[in-house]
Design an enzyme around this catalytic site. Structure first.
Site, PDB file in Angstrom:
ATOM      1  N   ASP A   1       0.825  -1.206   0.000  1.00  0.00           N
ATOM      2  CA  ASP A   1       0.000   0.000   0.000  1.00  0.00           C
ATOM      3  C   ASP A   1       0.866   1.266   0.000  1.00  0.00           C
ATOM      4  O   ASP A   1       2.099   1.179   0.080  1.00  0.00           O
ATOM      5  CB  ASP A   1      -0.914  -0.049   1.244  1.00  0.00           C
TER       6      ASP A   1
ATOM      7  N   GLU B   1      -1.331   1.670  -5.021  1.00  0.00           N
ATOM      8  CA  GLU B   1      -1.233   3.118  -4.758  1.00  0.00           C
ATOM      9  C   GLU B   1      -2.387   3.847  -5.431  1.00  0.00           C
ATOM     10  O   GLU B   1      -2.299   5.027  -5.696  1.00  0.00           O
ATOM     11  CB  GLU B   1       0.159   3.673  -5.048  1.00  0.00           C
ATOM     12  N   TRP B   2      -3.438   3.083  -5.699  1.00  0.00           N
ATOM     13  CA  TRP B   2      -4.763   3.596  -6.074  1.00  0.00           C
ATOM     14  C   TRP B   2      -4.802   4.349  -7.404  1.00  0.00           C
ATOM     15  O   TRP B   2      -5.723   5.126  -7.652  1.00  0.00           O
ATOM     16  CB  TRP B   2      -5.325   4.505  -4.954  1.00  0.00           C
ATOM     17  N   GLY B   3      -3.783   4.146  -8.239  1.00  0.00           N
ATOM     18  CA  GLY B   3      -3.791   4.834  -9.534  1.00  0.00           C
ATOM     19  C   GLY B   3      -3.385   6.284  -9.439  1.00  0.00           C
ATOM     20  O   GLY B   3      -3.393   7.006 -10.441  1.00  0.00           O
TER      21      GLY B   3
ATOM     22  N   ASP C   1     -10.479   3.087  -3.015  1.00  0.00           N
ATOM     23  CA  ASP C   1     -11.185   1.885  -2.564  1.00  0.00           C
ATOM     24  C   ASP C   1     -12.639   1.812  -3.044  1.00  0.00           C
ATOM     25  O   ASP C   1     -13.375   2.803  -2.980  1.00  0.00           O
ATOM     26  CB  ASP C   1     -11.204   1.835  -1.029  1.00  0.00           C
TER      27      ASP C   1
HETATM   28  C1  GLA Z   1      -6.069   1.192   1.707  1.00  0.00           C
HETATM   29  C2  GLA Z   1      -6.234   0.161   0.598  1.00  0.00           C
HETATM   30  C3  GLA Z   1      -7.290  -0.840   0.997  1.00  0.00           C
HETATM   31  C4  GLA Z   1      -6.891  -1.523   2.306  1.00  0.00           C
HETATM   32  C5  GLA Z   1      -6.632  -0.480   3.389  1.00  0.00           C
HETATM   33  C6  GLA Z   1      -6.012  -1.084   4.624  1.00  0.00           C
HETATM   34  O1  GLA Z   1      -7.209   1.951   1.863  1.00  0.00           O
HETATM   35  O2  GLA Z   1      -6.564   0.785  -0.610  1.00  0.00           O
HETATM   36  O3  GLA Z   1      -7.488  -1.807  -0.011  1.00  0.00           O
HETATM   37  O4  GLA Z   1      -5.744  -2.295   2.086  1.00  0.00           O
HETATM   38  O5  GLA Z   1      -5.748   0.539   2.936  1.00  0.00           O
HETATM   39  O6  GLA Z   1      -5.772  -0.141   5.633  1.00  0.00           O
END
Ligand code: GLA
Length: 407
Positions: free
Chosen positions: A147, A182-184, A205
């Site tokens: 993450d 890293e969510w893009g 998320d």
């Molecule tokens: C981020 C990630 C999630 C999850 C949480 C855990 O938000 O995007 O998928 O792993 O952290 O804290």
């Protein structure tokens, strides 16, 4: 003599932590992850019971062969700075848990973060990449979700931090699948494959909802589909996969992180749409609801063999948006097309609008033939058609059609 024994011992240790199988990334991973349902409230009993349930429900036989422990497992570091699991939650330790999960034919994944602390505030791996990768290898871990909370908002830094962990995993003595999360935010589709990640999250998320109607900033199923439509050139067998986050199937608005930011649950049709698009777009198929108590209808969705075949097709091509969709249809359509290895195509037709609408879709443009065989994956029906498929599509429903030229 002493040197020889030392060499022998090191060779044995290396064998003990070496996963004989190289990482297979020819198709997107399938499995189950703890986060959306349980958050940080996890423990070894949940993992063992879930492994049992994944076998009993037929999920493992169907290909769901990873369990990934997300955030909240960590118990800090010992006096040698080795990362340790929380002794209350995982009293038997991670190696024993990996042995158990492996005995069920399932691989075990774990989670860390490219900063001092994880998103939920637990011990993370920045500065300890080599040591933590070795520890994960010694525990026989097969997959690392990595993450980016607490890390700088900078593409070069992100790339360097992911590379540091990817390199450490490569040298760890075990084949460990590397999943960048890293969510893009820093366009990982441009660099994550090169540094050795098997997949990369492309969005923030997913919440257990259709879309963000109340402006709370959460992402629903439709929001994430839209964000991934144009990323198809970056995914593929031999490259890696655009990760649209976990499946929310079967959560039905229960508590847990996916219930935040307006995640009050979806309809069956909406859950089916999410599974359809994960399969069509080669995104990992990672369930998150409680498999120990999963309802029959959610299980049937996850086990649909045509959907799994589309997801795992060995051509490994992410569906592309189709430009000529529903020409005679009114409404808000998203259609995508994925070529399959046997020469057929899988077509997804999503009615993104809020009322039922009619669609007339030209099949000939994909098969080059005026006679076609069409299997509707969710109804299970196969029909012989001419140039067009016509049908009514319910709001938020996705028709998934496997189409081949009729002989
Ligand atoms: C981020 C990630 C999630 C999850 C949480 C855990 O938000 O995007 O998928 O792993 O952290 O804290």
């Amino acid at each position: 003599m002493k040197r020889l024994s030392l060499l022998l011992v090191s060779a044995l240790m290396l064998t003990a932590t070496t996963n004989a199988q190289p990482i297979d990334n020819s198709t997107p991973p399938m499995g189950w992850m703890t986060w959306n349902q349980f958050g940080v409230n996890i423990n070894e009993q949940i993992i063992r019971e879930t492994a049992d349930a994944m076998v009993a429900t037929g999920m493992v036989d169907a290909g769901y062969d990873y369990i990934i422990i997300d955030d909240g497992w960590q118990g800090g570091r010992d006096n040698r700075n080795n990362i340790i699991p929380d002794p209350q939650k995982f009293p038997s330790g991670m190696k024993a848990l990996a042995d158990y999960v492996h005995s069920k034919g399932i691989k075990l994944g774990i989670y860390s973060d490219a900063a001092p602390l994880t998103c939920a505030g637990y011990t993370a791996s920045l500065g300890f990449e080599t040591q933590d990768a070795r520890t994960f290898a010694q525990w026989d871990i097969d997959y690392l979700k990595y993450d980016y909370c607490g890390a700088p908002d900078d593409q070069l830094v992100a790339r360097a931090r992911y590379k540091a962990m990817a390199d450490a995993l490569r040298k760890s003595g075990r084949a460990i699948y590397f999943a960048a999360c890293e969510w893009g935010a820093h366009q990982p589709w441009l660099w994550a494959s090169q540094i050795g990640a098997g997949l990369w999250r492309t969005t923030y998320d997913v919440r257990d909802m259709w879309r963000d109607v109340n402006g709370k900033g959460g992402l629903g199923i439709l929001d994430i589909i839209r964000q991934n439509l144009d990323l198809y050139p970056f995914a593929g067998a031999g490259k890696g996969w655009n990760d649209m986050d976990m499946l929310v199937t079967g959560l039905y608005g229960k508590s847990g992180p996916s219930a935040d930011l307006g995640g009050t649950g979806c309809t069956e049709e909406e859950y089916r749409t999410q599974i359809s698009f994960h399969a069509l777009m080669c995104s990992p198929m990672i369930a998150t609801c409680d498999v120990r108590t999963i309802d029959d209808r959610s299980l049937a969705m996850l086990l649909n063999s045509d959907i799994i075949a589309i997801s795992q097709d060995r051509l490994g091509v992410q569906a592309q948006p189709s430009s000529k969709l529903c020409l005679q249809g009114e409404g808000d359509w998203i259609a995508v097309v994925k070529p399959l290895s046997d020469g057929s195509v899988a077509i997804g037709i999503l009615n993104a609008g809020d009322s039922a609408a009619e669609c007339s879709y030209n099949l000939t443009m994909h098969t080059g033939n005026n006679k076609n065989v069409v299997k509707d994956v969710w109804s299970g029906q196969t029909t012989k058609l001419g140039q067009k498929w016509k049908g009514s599509v319910a709001p938020h429903q996705t028709k998934v059609l496997i189409v081949s030229a009729s002989k």
